[in-house]
Write an enzyme that holds these catalytic residues in place. Structure first.
Site, short mmCIF file in Angstrom:
data_model
loop_
_atom_site.label_atom_id
_atom_site.label_comp_id
_atom_site.label_asym_id
_atom_site.label_seq_id
_atom_site.Cartn_x
_atom_site.Cartn_y
_atom_site.Cartn_z
N ASP A 12 0.87 -1.17 0.00
CA ASP A 12 0.00 0.00 0.00
C ASP A 12 0.91 1.23 0.00
O ASP A 12 2.05 1.16 0.47
CB ASP A 12 -0.88 -0.04 1.25
CG ASP A 12 -1.74 1.19 1.39
OD1 ASP A 12 -2.28 1.65 0.37
OD2 ASP A 12 -1.84 1.70 2.52
N ASP A 14 -0.01 5.07 0.71
CA ASP A 14 -0.20 6.08 1.75
C ASP A 14 -0.21 5.45 3.14
O ASP A 14 -1.01 4.57 3.42
CB ASP A 14 -1.49 6.86 1.50
CG ASP A 14 -1.47 7.59 0.16
OD1 ASP A 14 -0.41 8.13 -0.19
OD2 ASP A 14 -2.50 7.60 -0.53
N ASN A 55 -5.28 2.64 -3.69
CA ASN A 55 -6.60 3.20 -4.00
C ASN A 55 -6.46 4.70 -4.15
O ASN A 55 -5.95 5.36 -3.23
CB ASN A 55 -7.59 2.93 -2.85
CG ASN A 55 -8.08 1.49 -2.80
OD1 ASN A 55 -7.80 0.69 -3.69
ND2 ASN A 55 -8.82 1.17 -1.75
N GLN A 56 -6.89 5.25 -5.27
CA GLN A 56 -6.79 6.70 -5.48
C GLN A 56 -8.14 7.25 -5.92
O GLN A 56 -8.29 7.80 -7.02
CB GLN A 56 -5.69 6.99 -6.51
CG GLN A 56 -4.28 6.66 -6.02
CD GLN A 56 -3.87 7.50 -4.81
OE1 GLN A 56 -4.24 8.66 -4.69
NE2 GLN A 56 -3.10 6.91 -3.88
MG LIG Z 1 -2.87 3.34 3.33
#
Ligand SMILES: [Mg+2]
Ligand SMILES: [Zn+2]
Length: 182
Positions: A12, A14, A55-56
């Site tokens: 992942d 962020d 995920n964005q």
């Molecule tokens: Mg994250």
């Protein structure tokens, strides 16, 4: 047959690679979490690929565009390069949570696509994230291990209970050290 398949660390972005910033899209606000360069170098020393799966939904929400996201990835590469480190690929889901696409975590679509594109055996691979959805995606993809870090949203995630099957570690470097400890 599968003897030529590689293995990967699915990461992942962020809260794992870079410090959590709500809907990060500015290179100037991109800060690496300590130990990440060392972790990526260890992943590569073991012959594993380092594949970011992120995920964005900020793209679908109109908060920023794909060029801004790519500029953040370029900044991460630049910061890592200072420590002789790099990642191999980024897969992103630009869709909103309501789209029910197959890529947005907790679905395993990004991991499965990377496995197909890059020739990765998920059963020898591992996933590292700061949210329950990261753990679920890793498990649905068939990863050997799923690590929940305390960085990013990790601590908040743990306050709701340890996600099933997650190995809890301080950060990405601790996850990598644990996975390769044998
Ligand atoms: Mg994250
Ligand atoms: Zn998607």
């Amino acid at each position: 047959m599968s003897q030529m398949l590689k293995a990967a660390a699915f990461l992942d972005r962020d809260g794992v690679i870079n410090e959590e910033v709500h809907y990060l899209h500015e290179p100037a606000k991109t800060v690496l979490i300590p130990g990440v360069a060392e972790a990526l170098n260890k992943i590569h020393e073991h012959g594993y690929l380092a594949v970011i799966v992120t995920n964005q939904s900020g793209i679908a929400r109109g908060m920023y565009g794909e060029p801004e996201m790519h500029s953040v990835h370029a900044k991460i590469k630049e910061l890592l390069a200072a420590d002789g480190a790099d990642f191999d690929a980024v897969y992103f889901c630009p869709h909103p949570p309501t789209a029910e696409c197959s890529c947005r975590k907790p679905k395993p679509g990004m991991l499965l696509q990377a496995a197909k594109d890059l020739g990765i055996d998920p059963a020898r691979s591992f996933m590292v994230g700061d949210r329950a959805g990261d753990m679920e995606a890793g498990q649905q993809a068939g990863c050997k291990a799923t690590y929940l870090v305390r960085t990013g949203y990790g601590q908040q995630t743990l306050e709701k209970g340890t996600p099933q099957g997650a190995v809890v570690v301080d950060d990405l470097l601790a996850a990598v050290n644990d996975f390769f400890k044998d």
